[in-house]
Write a protein that holds these residues in place. Structure first.
Motif, PDB file in Angstrom:
ATOM      1  N   ALA A 125       0.809  -1.225   0.000  1.00 13.44           N
ATOM      2  CA  ALA A 125       0.000   0.000   0.000  1.00 13.44           C
ATOM      3  C   ALA A 125       0.842   1.276   0.000  1.00 13.44           C
ATOM      4  CB  ALA A 125      -0.939  -0.006   1.218  1.00 13.44           C
ATOM      5  N   HIS A 126       2.130   1.164   0.330  1.00 12.12           N
ATOM      6  CA  HIS A 126       2.964   2.358   0.450  1.00 12.12           C
ATOM      7  C   HIS A 126       4.022   2.404  -0.658  1.00 12.12           C
ATOM      8  CE1 HIS A 126       1.022   2.098   4.349  1.00 12.12           C
ATOM      9  NE2 HIS A 126       1.339   3.368   4.553  1.00 12.12           N
ATOM     10  N   ASP A 127       4.844   3.452  -0.606  1.00 10.91           N
ATOM     11  CA  ASP A 127       5.905   3.595  -1.622  1.00 10.91           C
ATOM     12  C   ASP A 127       7.047   4.432  -1.048  1.00 10.91           C
ATOM     13  OD1 ASP A 127       7.336   3.426  -3.946  1.00 10.91           O
ATOM     14  OD2 ASP A 127       5.813   4.333  -5.237  1.00 10.91           O
ATOM     15  N   ASN A 128       8.117   4.566  -1.825  1.00 10.98           N
ATOM     16  CA  ASN A 128       9.291   5.371  -1.470  1.00 10.98           C
ATOM     17  C   ASN A 128       9.909   4.910  -0.146  1.00 10.98           C
ATOM     18  OD1 ASN A 128       9.118   7.017  -3.832  1.00 10.98           O
ATOM     19  ND2 ASN A 128       7.369   8.032  -2.861  1.00 10.98           N
ATOM     20  N   TYR A 129      10.462   3.714  -0.199  1.00  8.82           N
ATOM     21  CA  TYR A 129      10.934   3.033   1.008  1.00  8.82           C
ATOM     22  C   TYR A 129      12.397   3.281   1.322  1.00  8.82           C
ATOM     23  CZ  TYR A 129       6.675   0.321   1.141  1.00  8.82           C
ATOM     24  OH  TYR A 129       5.364  -0.049   1.241  1.00  8.82           O
ATOM     25  N   GLU A 130      12.667   3.486   2.593  1.00  5.66           N
ATOM     26  CA  GLU A 130      14.024   3.334   3.103  1.00  5.66           C
ATOM     27  C   GLU A 130      14.012   2.166   4.088  1.00  5.66           C
ATOM     28  OE1 GLU A 130      16.510   7.434   2.559  1.00  5.66           O
ATOM     29  OE2 GLU A 130      15.362   7.248   4.402  1.00  5.66           O
ATOM     30  N   ILE A 131      14.916   1.224   3.858  1.00  2.65           N
ATOM     31  CA  ILE A 131      14.966   0.010   4.669  1.00  2.65           C
ATOM     32  C   ILE A 131      16.218   0.077   5.530  1.00  2.65           C
ATOM     33  CG2 ILE A 131      15.055  -2.511   4.610  1.00  2.65           C
ATOM     34  CD1 ILE A 131      13.918  -2.151   1.629  1.00  2.65           C
ATOM     35  N   LEU A 132      16.035   0.007   6.843  1.00  7.67           N
ATOM     36  CA  LEU A 132      17.147   0.171   7.784  1.00  7.67           C
ATOM     37  C   LEU A 132      17.658  -1.176   8.251  1.00  7.67           C
ATOM     38  CD1 LEU A 132      15.650   2.914  10.165  1.00  7.67           C
ATOM     39  CD2 LEU A 132      16.926   3.257   8.038  1.00  7.67           C
ATOM     40  N   THR A 133      18.986  -1.359   8.206  1.00  6.66           N
ATOM     41  CA  THR A 133      19.612  -2.531   8.822  1.00  6.66           C
ATOM     42  C   THR A 133      20.186  -2.105  10.172  1.00  6.66           C
ATOM     43  OG1 THR A 133      21.902  -2.186   8.104  1.00  6.66           O
ATOM     44  CG2 THR A 133      20.389  -3.194   6.517  1.00  6.66           C
ATOM     45  N   HIS A 134      20.629  -3.071  10.966  1.00  7.59           N
ATOM     46  CA  HIS A 134      21.341  -2.694  12.186  1.00  7.59           C
ATOM     47  C   HIS A 134      22.798  -2.361  11.854  1.00  7.59           C
ATOM     48  CE1 HIS A 134      23.227  -6.699  12.582  1.00  7.59           C
ATOM     49  NE2 HIS A 134      22.043  -7.255  12.463  1.00  7.59           N
ATOM     50  N   ALA A 135      23.450  -1.631  12.768  1.00  8.93           N
ATOM     51  CA  ALA A 135      24.857  -1.275  12.581  1.00  8.93           C
ATOM     52  C   ALA A 135      25.702  -2.548  12.625  1.00  8.93           C
ATOM     53  CB  ALA A 135      25.290  -0.298  13.670  1.00  8.93           C
ATOM     54  N   ASN A 136      26.931  -2.476  12.142  1.00  5.10           N
ATOM     55  CA  ASN A 136      27.760  -3.677  11.988  1.00  5.10           C
ATOM     56  C   ASN A 136      26.941  -4.785  11.334  1.00  5.10           C
ATOM     57  OD1 ASN A 136      29.929  -2.447  13.467  1.00  5.10           O
ATOM     58  ND2 ASN A 136      28.741  -2.859  15.315  1.00  5.10           N
ATOM     59  N   PRO A 137      26.455  -4.535  10.137  1.00  7.70           N
ATOM     60  CA  PRO A 137      25.464  -5.430   9.542  1.00  7.70           C
ATOM     61  C   PRO A 137      26.003  -6.841   9.315  1.00  7.70           C
ATOM     62  CG  PRO A 137      26.312  -3.899   7.907  1.00  7.70           C
ATOM     63  CD  PRO A 137      26.837  -3.435   9.236  1.00  7.70           C
ATOM     64  N   ASP A 138      25.118  -7.827   9.518  1.00 11.63           N
ATOM     65  CA  ASP A 138      25.465  -9.226   9.276  1.00 11.63           C
ATOM     66  C   ASP A 138      24.668  -9.727   8.064  1.00 11.63           C
ATOM     67  OD1 ASP A 138      22.892  -9.520  10.203  1.00 11.63           O
ATOM     68  OD2 ASP A 138      23.450 -10.530  12.065  1.00 11.63           O
TER      69      ASP A 138
END
Ligand SMILES: [Mn+2]
Length: 312
Positions: free
Chosen positions: A13-26
Motif C-alpha cells: 500500500a505504500h511507496d518510497n521506502y528506506e529500509i534500515l539494517t542494524h549497525a555492523n550489519p550481518d
C-alpha cells in the motif's frame, strides 16, 4: 506478534521506502534488507537500503540492486531489535520507523506496525513469507539474499535455532536455483591470513573459568594491529570458545578504541546468553547475544565472571 499478511498489505500500500539494517550489519540484516528492496522494486516501487560498513563477504548481496534517487516516505527496519542498534543512523531515524520486521526475542523498536517472530531462526525466514504474500516470486537474487541470511544466522543450519521450517524454506530456495555450496564456501570455509593470525592469538590467550564450563577469549586492539587485521577479521571469532568440550558458555571480549569492550556470548539454551547480556544492557538470542561494557580489561572480566557465577 507477527502478522505477515498485515506486513505484506502495508508494503503493497505504500511507496518510497528506506529500509534500515542494524549497525555492523550481518548476513541476516543485509539479506533481509536487499531481498525486500528488490521485491519492492520489482513491483515498480522506489526503495533503497540504508546501511553502513558492509563486510566485504556480503558486498555481493548489493550487486545488481539499483540505487534510486527519491524522497523517502516509508521507513522499514529489518533485524533491528532496538533503535540504539541503528548506530550512526539512530538520530536520523529514531521514532520514524513505520514497519519493524524482526526475530529477536526482545524487540524494543517502537513502530505502528510490528512483525516480530522469535521462533524464526533468521529474519530472512519472515521475509520469505512476507515477500511471497506480496505476490513477488521468491527466486533469483531475492532467493540468494534470503538464503545467505538464513545460512549465516543458523551457522549453516547447525545452531539450535534451526527448525524443520528453516530447512523447508532453505529447500525451496535451493529449488529456485540458489548456489548454496558457493555461498557456504565463502561464508563458512574461507578465512584470510590476517584472520588466521588473529585466531592463533585468540586460541593462545584462551582462559577457562567456572570449572572449565566457561571459556573466555580477548581480542585487544594490539592483537588486531599485530595481526594486521581489521575489525571485520574479528567477526566470527565469538564461536571459538564454545567449541571446546565441556564449555557451556563462551565469552569473547573485543577491545574497542573508545574504552569499551564489545562482549559476545555463545551458550547452551539453559545458560541463556540473551538473559546474561541483558544484565549489561545488551540482548540477542538465547544461544547468541552481546553487550558492551566500559572499563579496563580486568574490570570487565571481573564483572563478567561474577555474572557467570550466577548463571552456570
Ligand atoms: Mn538475525
Amino acid at each position: 506478534m507477527c502478522e505477515k499478511q498485515a506486513a505484506a498489505d502495508f508494503l503493497l500500500a505504500h511507496d518510497n521506502y528506506e529500509i534500515l539494517t542494524h549497525a555492523n550489519p550481518d548476513g541476516d540484516t543485509l539479506g533481509s534488507g536487499f531481498a525486500l528492496c528488490l521485491a519492492l522494486q520489482s513491483l515498480g516501487k522506489n526503495a533503497r537500503v540504508i546501511t553502513t560498513n558492509i563486510p566485504k563477504d556480503f558486498v555481493f548481496l548489493t550487486e545488481g540492486v539499483s540505487a534510486q534517487d527519491f524522497e523517502a516516505e516509508t521507513i522499514v527496519s529489518v533485524d533491528v531489535a532496538d533503535e540504539k542498534l541503528l548506530g550512526d543512523n539512530r538520530e536520523a531515524y529514531s521514532g520514524r520507523i513505520m514497519l519493524c520486521i524482526d526475530h529477536h526475542c526482545i524487540n524494543k523498536v517502537s513502530a505502528p506496525l510490528k512483525c516480530v517472530d522469535p521462533d524464526a531462526a533468521a529474519n530472512c525466514e519472515i521475509l520469505f513469507d512476507i515477500i511471497a504474500k506480496m505476490g513477488v516470486p521468491v527466486e533469483g537474487k531475492i532467493a540468494v539474499c534470503l538464503y545467505t541470511g538464513i545460512a549465516t544466522d543458523t551457522g549453516c543450519f547447525k545452531y539450535g535455532n534451526t527448525t524443520s521450517r528453516t530447512m523447508r524454506i532453505a529447500a525451496d530456495l535451493l529449488d529456485s536455483g540458489v548456489p548454496a555450496p558457493a555461498i557456504n564456501k565463502v561464508m563458512f570455509d574461507t578465512k584470510t591470513r590476517k584472520k588466521l593470525r588473529l585466531e592463533q592469538a585468540a586460541y593462545r590467550g584462551m582462559e577457562f573459568y567456572a570449572d572449565d564450563r566457561c571459556a573466555i577469549i580477548t581480542i585487544t586492539c594490539e592483537m588486531l594491529r599485530e595481526a594486521g587485521a581489521s575489525d571485520e577479521d574479528a567477526e566470527g571469532l565469538a564461536n571459538i570458545p564454545r567449541e571446546i568440550e565441556g564449555v557451556r558458555m563462551g565469552i569473547t571480549l573485543r577491545e574497542k578504541e573508545d574504552g569499551t569492550f564489545k562482549i559476545s556470548v555463545r551458550s547452551d539454551r539453559e545458560a541463556n546468553a540473551a538473559a546474561f547480556c541483558a544484565r549489561f544492557g545488551g540482548g540477542g538470542h538465547i544461544e547468541a547475544a552481546g553487550c558492551r561494557i566500559r572499563g579496563t580489561r580486568e574490570e570487565v572480566l571481573a564483572a563478567l565472571k561474577a555474572a557467570v557465577d550466577e548463571t552456570l
